[in-house]
Design an enzyme around this catalytic site. Structure first.
Site, short mmCIF file in Angstrom:
data_model
loop_
_atom_site.label_atom_id
_atom_site.label_comp_id
_atom_site.label_asym_id
_atom_site.label_seq_id
_atom_site.Cartn_x
_atom_site.Cartn_y
_atom_site.Cartn_z
N CYS A 1 0.84 -1.21 0.00
CA CYS A 1 0.00 0.00 0.00
C CYS A 1 0.87 1.25 0.00
O CYS A 1 1.53 1.56 0.99
CB CYS A 1 -0.93 -0.03 1.22
SG CYS A 1 -1.75 1.55 1.55
N CYS B 1 -0.11 3.97 2.61
CA CYS B 1 0.31 3.53 3.96
C CYS B 1 1.76 3.95 4.21
O CYS B 1 2.11 4.41 5.30
CB CYS B 1 0.19 2.02 4.10
SG CYS B 1 -1.47 1.35 3.85
#
Length: 453
Positions: A53, A56
């Site tokens: 991700c 993230c």
């Protein structure tokens, strides 16, 4: 001597509770965090992330390291980072996390207090944390709203507030939005503003929902009122609704929604609008229905039909022609994408498609294999895939998992290492396969690690 004193002073400074280098994410389990939250009367802040991700990583490298953010969160919360595909998978499933990053606040009773999805919360992490604390005493916090929802199905004002609040917090607002549509008096179903509302909330417009019912009944009326740009969106919206229908079936793990999706797609095929492989979705329906015996039966029939319709020699012959044609047209290009496509065609376009299909079905088949006959069937699929593409990492990975289930640990680890080494950098699940390799080397059960693919 002087250097030694300086080092000791620095160590003392860095060890002080008030000194912050960002959020201190504690290396404890979720269950331990619950106990600590009760003891200290604090909320738990959880960053649900995955290795692949990008947003993230932006949060982790930026806002989470800011001193002011760290000071606030370390003083007010028990902070956890949980990889939703590894050690945090069970907790992520419990709180229905399906987007990353999801930032969540949980109280000492395990109740969801506040939540948000996406990197934008990083622009004001302290403000976000203050909102979470304030929501504890808010009568309209998540826990209270979810408790009241079943009894408020005829309360138009409540339902509107409910679905908007859920959407604002990045939580599932489907039920609230569709419940509100059933009782709302603000808009006429054939009004252009209703169309725009449905488009803004398109994730809640899926087959079987009130939103989809309104859309299907009024799309012609919408088109008659729309401007040229909106007409284009209307023409595309039904395809979007089909995508959202499939997403809803998976999100809710609902065989009924999957069946409605399959039936709707059958209707599209009858209208000549698009081809679709119904075999795949029939298999998915079996999994959602937990009818694993039928899944294995249909999967076997499907892969057998693939083998019969695609003899190895015939596939290789077709792929060779496609490769030669592509190289003739593009082989002298220095464009990186073209170079990758040349390699793809060289491996075999048709062979790659078949092998990926069989490998995906094979992993799901393996999860419910419980006999030597099942393993023999799977071995036959693996042999067919190896004939199509020798030593392909997807097939090595599947065979490694099968061998591990059969207690052939040494060969399983060897094949898994080979699969991981040969995975391209674009493979999103590479980190998952590495994790499975660690599990094998520790001698732990693999089934849980490979269950969600």
């Amino acid at each position: 001597m002087r250097n030694s004193v300086i080092i000791k002073l620095l160590m003392l400074l860095f060890s002080q509770p008030g000194f912050s280098q960002g959020i201190d994410f504690q290396h404890i389990t979720f269950e331990e965090a619950i106990q600590k939250a009760k003891q200290e009367d604090k909320l738990i802040f959880i960053d649900f992330y995955t290795q692949w991700c990008g947003p993230c990583k932006k949060l982790a490298a930026g806002p989470f390291k800011e001193e002011a953010v760290g000071e606030f969160y370390n003083n007010h919360f028990i902070n956890l980072k949980l990889d939703a595909e590894k050690e945090g998978a069970t907790t992520a499933k419990k709180y229905k996390v399906n987007a990353y990053p999801t930032l969540m606040f949980i109280d000492g009773n395990g109740s969801l207090v506040y939540s948000g999805v996406g990197v934008t919360h990083g622009y004001d992490m302290v403000g976000f944390g203050k909102e979470a604390i304030a929501s504890i005493t808010d009568e309209n916090n998540v826990e209270n709203l979810q408790a009241m929802f079943p009894e408020k199905q005829n309360d138009e004002a409540f339902l509107k507030m409910y679905y908007q609040k859920m959407d604002e917090l990045g939580l599932n607002s489907d039920d609230g939005f569709n419940a509100w549509l059933k009782v709302q008096t603000e808009l006429k179903d054939d009004d252009l503003e209703m169309m725009r509302l449905l488009q803004r909330n398109n994730k809640s417009v899926y087959v079987g929902s009130k939103a989809y019912e309104i859309w299907k009944a009024n799309s012609a009326a919408y088109r008659a009122q729309a401007n040229d740009r909106e007409k284009v969106m209307i023409d595309r919206f039904d395809d979007t609704a089909m995508i959202k229908s499939l997403e809803a079936a998976y999100r809710r793990k609902s065989p009924d929604l999957m069946r409605l999706y399959i039936n709707a797609m059958h209707e599209k095929v009858r209208q000549g609008k698009r081809p679709i492989d119904f075999n795949y979705y029939e298999l998915e329906y079996c999994l959602l229905s937990q009818d694993y015996a039928k899944y294995k039966k249909l999967a076997t029939e499907y892969v057998d039909s693939l083998e019969n319709e695609n003899p190895v020699a015939q596939v290789h012959q077709k792929d060779t022609k496609d490769y030669e044609s592509f190289v003739r047209l593009n082989g002298h290009s220095d464009d990186p994408n073209t170079i990758r496509m040349v390699e793809f065609y060289k491996q075999g376009r048709t062979a790659s498609s078949i092998v990926k299909d069989v490998a995906e079905i094979g992993h799901k088949f393996l999860l419910h294999s419980d006999s030597e006959g099942d393993y023999k069937t799977l071995s036959g699929w693996i042999d067919y895939c190896y004939e199509l593409i020798p030593e392909y990492y997807l097939v090595d990975n599947l065979k490694a998992d099968m061998l591990y289930e059969q207690k052939d640990t040494a060969q399983a680890i060897e094949l898994k290492e080979k699969a991981v080494a040969n995975m391209p950098w674009t493979e999103k699940k590479r980190v998952n396969r590495q994790y499975e390799l660690e599990i094998m080397k520790q001698g732990k059960e693999l089934s849980g690690a490979v269950k969600e693919r």
